[in-house]
Design an enzyme around this catalytic site. Structure first.
Site, PDB file in Angstrom:
ATOM      1  N   ARG A  35       0.820  -1.217   0.000  1.00  0.00           N
ATOM      2  CA  ARG A  35       0.000   0.000   0.000  1.00  0.00           C
ATOM      3  C   ARG A  35       0.853   1.267   0.000  1.00  0.00           C
ATOM      4  O   ARG A  35       0.445   2.282  -0.561  1.00  0.00           O
ATOM      5  CB  ARG A  35      -0.941   0.007   1.197  1.00  0.00           C
ATOM      6  CG  ARG A  35      -2.175  -0.826   0.962  1.00  0.00           C
ATOM      7  CD  ARG A  35      -3.063  -0.836   2.175  1.00  0.00           C
ATOM      8  NE  ARG A  35      -4.397  -1.302   1.842  1.00  0.00           N
ATOM      9  CZ  ARG A  35      -5.266  -1.738   2.744  1.00  0.00           C
ATOM     10  NH1 ARG A  35      -4.935  -1.772   4.022  1.00  0.00           N
ATOM     11  NH2 ARG A  35      -6.461  -2.124   2.369  1.00  0.00           N
ATOM     12  N   LYS A 200     -15.364 -15.547   6.723  1.00  0.00           N
ATOM     13  CA  LYS A 200     -16.793 -15.433   7.018  1.00  0.00           C
ATOM     14  C   LYS A 200     -17.681 -15.227   5.803  1.00  0.00           C
ATOM     15  O   LYS A 200     -17.425 -14.368   4.981  1.00  0.00           O
ATOM     16  CB  LYS A 200     -17.013 -14.246   7.952  1.00  0.00           C
ATOM     17  CG  LYS A 200     -16.489 -14.465   9.346  1.00  0.00           C
ATOM     18  CD  LYS A 200     -16.804 -13.226  10.128  1.00  0.00           C
ATOM     19  CE  LYS A 200     -16.562 -13.406  11.608  1.00  0.00           C
ATOM     20  NZ  LYS A 200     -16.766 -12.115  12.284  1.00  0.00           N
ATOM     21  N   GLY A 353      -6.451  -6.324   0.745  1.00  0.00           N
ATOM     22  CA  GLY A 353      -5.269  -6.382   1.595  1.00  0.00           C
ATOM     23  C   GLY A 353      -4.776  -7.802   1.847  1.00  0.00           C
ATOM     24  O   GLY A 353      -3.616  -8.124   1.587  1.00  0.00           O
ATOM     25  N   GLY A 377     -12.175  -4.202   1.461  1.00  0.00           N
ATOM     26  CA  GLY A 377     -13.553  -3.781   1.717  1.00  0.00           C
ATOM     27  C   GLY A 377     -14.071  -2.850   0.632  1.00  0.00           C
ATOM     28  O   GLY A 377     -15.207  -2.980   0.168  1.00  0.00           O
TER      29      GLY A 377
HETATM   30  C1  3PG Z   1      -8.367  -1.635   5.166  1.00  0.00           C
HETATM   31  O1  3PG Z   1      -7.350  -2.103   5.656  1.00  0.00           O
HETATM   32  O2  3PG Z   1      -9.307  -2.347   4.795  1.00  0.00           O
HETATM   33  C2  3PG Z   1      -8.465  -0.155   4.956  1.00  0.00           C
HETATM   34  O3  3PG Z   1      -7.258   0.480   5.246  1.00  0.00           O
HETATM   35  C3  3PG Z   1      -9.592   0.389   5.779  1.00  0.00           C
HETATM   36  O4  3PG Z   1      -9.380   0.107   7.142  1.00  0.00           O
HETATM   37  P1  3PG Z   1     -10.604  -0.130   8.106  1.00  0.00           P
HETATM   38  O5  3PG Z   1     -11.265  -1.405   7.662  1.00  0.00           O
HETATM   39  O6  3PG Z   1     -10.031  -0.222   9.482  1.00  0.00           O
HETATM   40  O7  3PG Z   1     -11.533   1.059   7.951  1.00  0.00           O
END
Ligand code: 3PG
Ligand code: MG
Length: 396
Positions: A35, A200, A353, A377
């Protein structure tokens, strides 16, 4: 000296950049720096254009107050190495250190503010509280560049509210990510295969729901497989199970049948006596998991079948490891899928990630894939058809 996106001349201006520098960090040591590397081009382009670049980012989920375990200091140092130029670091988000650091920047220099989540205003659900923090952040810049793709699904001060307060533009990384996701959603080349893993089912409901209309093949691995197997009437021993999701999963299986989408489940499973116990790892049929064991990876027959489906597709999206890839005994399913993705004749996208970290940990190279997304996400929510607040606000 130079213009950036829709912002016009940026030389001499203080440009606030929201990046996603949320990398795995243990005892101050960065695991996968993907990242940070992905964030460099936008920061460098702005610095090269003569801007005074102020980077805002978060790390982990601190509780809204400073916590040294979540400091961005090591990340700022790594960014400096990758930029090949010193990076100033503010030890707070909007306090004296931030103000002094920003005031001390010359044209073309870069600063990183401390973890924006050290301030409770960042993630507050209360618009006024978030707005007050955004006011303070906005006071540190003349314009805003949104480049933290991994966090655009969060309606947070440094992602959303700052854009309401300053002239703003989309950064190069966000633009590139959205471009790929658009190719996955607007008339993808067929066959279109989607591989979903991770622990999940409940995290993936929206995306499965949406893809049941769009994909040709849905391959399911990872911990969520056991809820599918259980729904089909098989015993899953001590494996991860979301009992309450069984009705939803049954509905998916029926809808898939009705709409001609193929849902592929593993036919064999690598089980062990307890979590992570490599010594007891063995392969069993997916419909005969012993009561005293738990599944930790898809088996070799399944890995080969998944790989064949992936290789035969022209568009592939993959999110979530197939097993506990951190341990060699449970990594082969994830490796088989990753390897097949490198052989796709078409668009192959690794989303998220965890999946990105998995392919790098297994020794693959970024350039072997069509695209490795920096957002787990965020990319899933896009594919679910949800609105991403950090993108929508840029149109405002
Ligand atoms: C992630 O790692 O998915 C992003 O950096 C967002 O982080 P978060 O899910 O803690 O909001
Ligand atoms: Mg996350």
């Amino acid at each position: 000296m130079g213009e950036y996106a829709g912002l016009g001349e940026v030389a001499g201006k203080r440009i606030l950049v929201r990046s996603d520098l949320n990398v795995p960090l243990k005892d101050g040591v960065i695991g996968d720096d993907g990242r940070i590397r992905a964030s460099v081009p936008t920061i460098k382009a702005l610095a090269d254009a003569g801007a005074r670049v102020v980077v805002m980012a978060h790390l982990g989920r601190p509780d809204g107050s400073p916590d040294p375990a979540y400091s961005l200091a090591p990340v700022a140092a790594r960014l400096g190495e990758l930029l090949g130029a010193p990076v100033a670091f503010a030890t707070d988000t909007v306090g004296d250190s931030a103000k002094e650091t920003v005031a001390g920047l010359a044209d073309g220099q870069v600063a990183v503010l401390e973890n924006v989540r050290f301030n409770a205003g960042e993630t507050s659900k209360d618009e006024a509280v978030r707005g007050a923090f955004a006011d303070e952040l906005a006071a540190l810049g003349d314009a805003f560049v949104s480049d933290g793709f991994g966090v655009v699904h969060r309606k947070q001060a440094s992602v959303y509210d700052v854009a309401l307060r300053l002239p703003h533009a989309e950064g190069g990384l966000v633009a590139a990510e959205i471009d790929v996701l658009r190719r996955l959603t607007d008339s993808p080349e067929r066959p279109y295969a989607v591989v979903l893993g991770g622990s999940k089912v409940s995290d993936k409901l929206g995306v499965i729901d949406n893809l049941l209309e769009k994909a040709d093949t849905l391959l399911i691995g990872g911990g969520m497989v056991f809820t599918f197997l259980k729904a089909q009437g098989h015993e899953v021993g001590k494996s991860l199970l979301e009992e309450d999701q069984i009705p939803t999963v049954l509905d998916y299986l029926e809808r898939a049948k009705a709409s001609g989408v193929e849902i592929v489940l593993p036919t064999d499973i690598v089980v062990a006596d307890s979590f992570g116990d490599e010594a007891s790892a063995r392969v069993v049929p997916a419909d005969a998991i012993p009561a005293a064991s738990l599944g930790l990876d898809i088996g070799p027959e399944s890995g080969a079948a998944f790989a064949a489906a992936v290789r035969g597709a022209r568009t592939v999206f993959w999110n979530g490891p197939m097993g506990v890839f951190e341990q060699p005994a449970f990594a082969e399913g994830t490796r088989a899928v990753a390897e097949a993705l490198t052989e796709v004749d078409g668009l192959s996208v690794v989303g998220g990630g965890d999946s990105a970290a998995a392919v790098r940990a297994l020794g693959f190279d970024d350039h072997q894939f069509g695209h490795i997304s920096t957002g787990g996400g965020a990319s899933l929510e896009y594919l679910e058809g949800k609105e991403l607040p950090g993108i929508t606000v840029l149109g405002a």
